[in-house]
Motif scaffolding. Structure first.
Motif, PDB file in Angstrom:
ATOM      1  N   LYS A  96      45.164 -64.576  50.833  1.00 23.52           N
ATOM      2  CA  LYS A  96      44.105 -65.585  50.795  1.00 23.52           C
ATOM      3  C   LYS A  96      43.383 -65.628  49.445  1.00 23.52           C
ATOM      4  O   LYS A  96      43.006 -66.692  48.970  1.00 23.52           O
ATOM      5  N   ASP A  97      43.225 -64.472  48.813  1.00 21.34           N
ATOM      6  CA  ASP A  97      42.549 -64.433  47.513  1.00 21.34           C
ATOM      7  C   ASP A  97      43.392 -65.071  46.411  1.00 21.34           C
ATOM      8  O   ASP A  97      42.906 -65.305  45.309  1.00 21.34           O
ATOM      9  N   ARG A  98      44.658 -65.375  46.710  1.00 20.76           N
ATOM     10  CA  ARG A  98      45.548 -66.028  45.754  1.00 20.76           C
ATOM     11  C   ARG A  98      45.881 -67.451  46.198  1.00 20.76           C
ATOM     12  O   ARG A  98      46.948 -67.967  45.885  1.00 20.76           O
ATOM     13  N   VAL A  99      44.994 -68.040  46.960  1.00 18.61           N
ATOM     14  CA  VAL A  99      45.176 -69.427  47.391  1.00 18.61           C
ATOM     15  C   VAL A  99      43.987 -70.235  46.891  1.00 18.61           C
ATOM     16  O   VAL A  99      42.880 -70.110  47.404  1.00 18.61           O
ATOM     17  N   LEU A 100      44.233 -71.049  45.865  1.00 20.53           N
ATOM     18  CA  LEU A 100      43.179 -71.877  45.288  1.00 20.53           C
ATOM     19  C   LEU A 100      43.321 -73.330  45.718  1.00 20.53           C
ATOM     20  O   LEU A 100      42.345 -73.984  46.067  1.00 20.53           O
ATOM     21  N   THR A 101      44.581 -73.835  45.670  1.00 18.59           N
ATOM     22  CA  THR A 101      44.832 -75.222  46.078  1.00 18.59           C
ATOM     23  C   THR A 101      46.128 -75.301  46.876  1.00 18.59           C
ATOM     24  O   THR A 101      47.027 -74.475  46.709  1.00 18.59           O
ATOM     25  N   LEU A 102      46.200 -76.315  47.712  1.00 20.40           N
ATOM     26  CA  LEU A 102      47.414 -76.661  48.453  1.00 20.40           C
ATOM     27  C   LEU A 102      47.669 -78.146  48.211  1.00 20.40           C
ATOM     28  O   LEU A 102      46.728 -78.941  48.232  1.00 20.40           O
ATOM     29  N   THR A 103      48.932 -78.516  47.985  1.00 16.47           N
ATOM     30  CA  THR A 103      49.291 -79.911  47.782  1.00 16.47           C
ATOM     31  C   THR A 103      50.418 -80.273  48.731  1.00 16.47           C
ATOM     32  O   THR A 103      51.396 -79.529  48.842  1.00 16.47           O
ATOM     33  N   ALA A 104      50.288 -81.402  49.417  1.00 14.29           N
ATOM     34  CA  ALA A 104      51.288 -81.850  50.384  1.00 14.29           C
ATOM     35  C   ALA A 104      51.557 -83.339  50.198  1.00 14.29           C
ATOM     36  O   ALA A 104      50.834 -84.030  49.492  1.00 14.29           O
ATOM     37  N   ASP A 105      52.607 -83.814  50.880  1.00 14.64           N
ATOM     38  CA  ASP A 105      52.794 -85.264  50.942  1.00 14.64           C
ATOM     39  C   ASP A 105      51.904 -85.773  52.073  1.00 14.64           C
ATOM     40  O   ASP A 105      51.166 -85.019  52.676  1.00 14.64           O
ATOM     41  N   ARG A 106      51.966 -87.045  52.362  1.00 15.23           N
ATOM     42  CA  ARG A 106      51.056 -87.613  53.360  1.00 15.23           C
ATOM     43  C   ARG A 106      51.629 -87.645  54.770  1.00 15.23           C
ATOM     44  O   ARG A 106      51.238 -88.456  55.589  1.00 15.23           O
ATOM     45  N   GLY A 107      52.543 -86.738  55.064  1.00 16.41           N
ATOM     46  CA  GLY A 107      53.126 -86.681  56.401  1.00 16.41           C
ATOM     47  C   GLY A 107      52.090 -86.364  57.468  1.00 16.41           C
ATOM     48  O   GLY A 107      51.104 -85.668  57.213  1.00 16.41           O
ATOM     49  N   LYS A 108      52.343 -86.863  58.680  1.00 13.76           N
ATOM     50  CA  LYS A 108      51.421 -86.634  59.805  1.00 13.76           C
ATOM     51  C   LYS A 108      51.260 -85.160  60.130  1.00 13.76           C
ATOM     52  O   LYS A 108      50.259 -84.743  60.692  1.00 13.76           O
ATOM     53  N   GLU A 109      52.272 -84.373  59.765  1.00  9.83           N
ATOM     54  CA  GLU A 109      52.225 -82.939  60.077  1.00  9.83           C
ATOM     55  C   GLU A 109      51.141 -82.191  59.306  1.00  9.83           C
ATOM     56  O   GLU A 109      50.829 -81.048  59.616  1.00  9.83           O
ATOM     57  N   PHE A 110      50.527 -82.855  58.323  1.00 10.27           N
ATOM     58  CA  PHE A 110      49.461 -82.215  57.557  1.00 10.27           C
ATOM     59  C   PHE A 110      48.069 -82.754  57.937  1.00 10.27           C
ATOM     60  O   PHE A 110      47.109 -82.589  57.194  1.00 10.27           O
ATOM     61  N   ALA A 111      47.984 -83.369  59.095  1.00  5.38           N
ATOM     62  CA  ALA A 111      46.721 -83.973  59.550  1.00  5.38           C
ATOM     63  C   ALA A 111      45.616 -82.940  59.770  1.00  5.38           C
ATOM     64  O   ALA A 111      44.443 -83.273  59.682  1.00  5.38           O
ATOM     65  N   CYS A 112      45.967 -81.699  60.038  1.00  4.82           N
ATOM     66  CA  CYS A 112      44.949 -80.651  60.258  1.00  4.82           C
ATOM     67  C   CYS A 112      44.604 -79.931  58.959  1.00  4.82           C
ATOM     68  O   CYS A 112      44.258 -78.753  58.949  1.00  4.82           O
ATOM     69  N   HIS A 113      44.690 -80.648  57.844  1.00  8.84           N
ATOM     70  CA  HIS A 113      44.450 -80.048  56.527  1.00  8.84           C
ATOM     71  C   HIS A 113      43.051 -79.461  56.388  1.00  8.84           C
ATOM     72  O   HIS A 113      42.862 -78.446  55.713  1.00  8.84           O
ATOM     73  N   GLU A 114      42.063 -80.062  57.041  1.00  9.18           N
ATOM     74  CA  GLU A 114      40.695 -79.553  56.929  1.00  9.18           C
ATOM     75  C   GLU A 114      40.575 -78.166  57.554  1.00  9.18           C
ATOM     76  O   GLU A 114      39.878 -77.300  57.035  1.00  9.18           O
TER      77      GLU A 114
END
Length: 188
Positions: A96-114
């Motif tokens: 977790k200490d090495r996670v600054l950003t995440l980038t995804a496409d706009r697929g529905k599978e990433f709807a819980c991004h928050e």
């Protein structure tokens, strides 16, 4: 046209498919991502995608770190947003200490991004619609994964042990772009 009809008291807008509703973008655009992410000069910027098995049964969540090309993956029963979010959190929480950003496409599978951004205390960005190639490292990594798990693979027959093997092979593979270091050496 729609707006003018509505303002003038018309009724045509009521029969239109969108009924005057504007599209609301989900998430923060990749354009708003800090420039340092594009430079690949730090550990902590990740790209995420899903790979689907034959007949759209089961899925593989694949996450790759941009600078080191270190990969994480987990197989799931499907690619629902909840399952993808849970897998993402479980895969990244140990680092977790090495996670600054995440980038995804706009697929529905990433709807819980928050949910993911909150759990990992990171920023989450999305490529523009119809530009799934923009977070390109994960597309390249998907190609490497497909060498071991071709598109015709039945993921329900792929064991978790096989997934760990593929992950190990990718992370221990020296890369020319890394000065012939392995992703594991660079990440750790």
């Amino acid at each position: 046209m729609k707006r003018a009809d509505k303002k003038s008291g018309g009724r045509i807008y009521k029969f239109l498919r969108t009924k005057g509703k504007k599209y609301r973008s989900r998430g923060v655009s990749i354009d708003d991502r800090p420039k340092i992410v594009d430079e690949k000069s730090r550990i902590g910027d990740w790209e995420i995608d899903t790979l689907i098995g034959k007949n759209h049964k089961q899925a593989l969540v694949a996450i790759v770190e941009r600078k080191s090309k270190f990969s994480l993956m987990r197989k799931g029963e499907n690619k629902t947003a909840e399952l993808v979010a849970t897998a993402t959190i479980e895969l990244l929480r140990p680092d977790k200490d090495r996670v600054l950003t995440l980038t995804a496409d706009r697929g529905k599978e990433f709807a819980c991004h928050e949910k993911v951004a909150k759990a990992l205390e990171c920023d989450y960005y999305f490529a523009p619609p119809y530009s799934c190639w923009q977070p390109g490292l994960n597309e390249n990594t998907n190609g490497l994964i497909r060498q071991f798990l071709p598109k015709k693979s039945r993921f329900e027959e792929v064991t978790e042990r096989s997934v760990k093997r593929v992950k190990g092979l990718l992370n221990r593979r020296p890369r020319k772009s890394l000065g012939y270091e392995t992703p594991t050496e660079l990440f750790f």
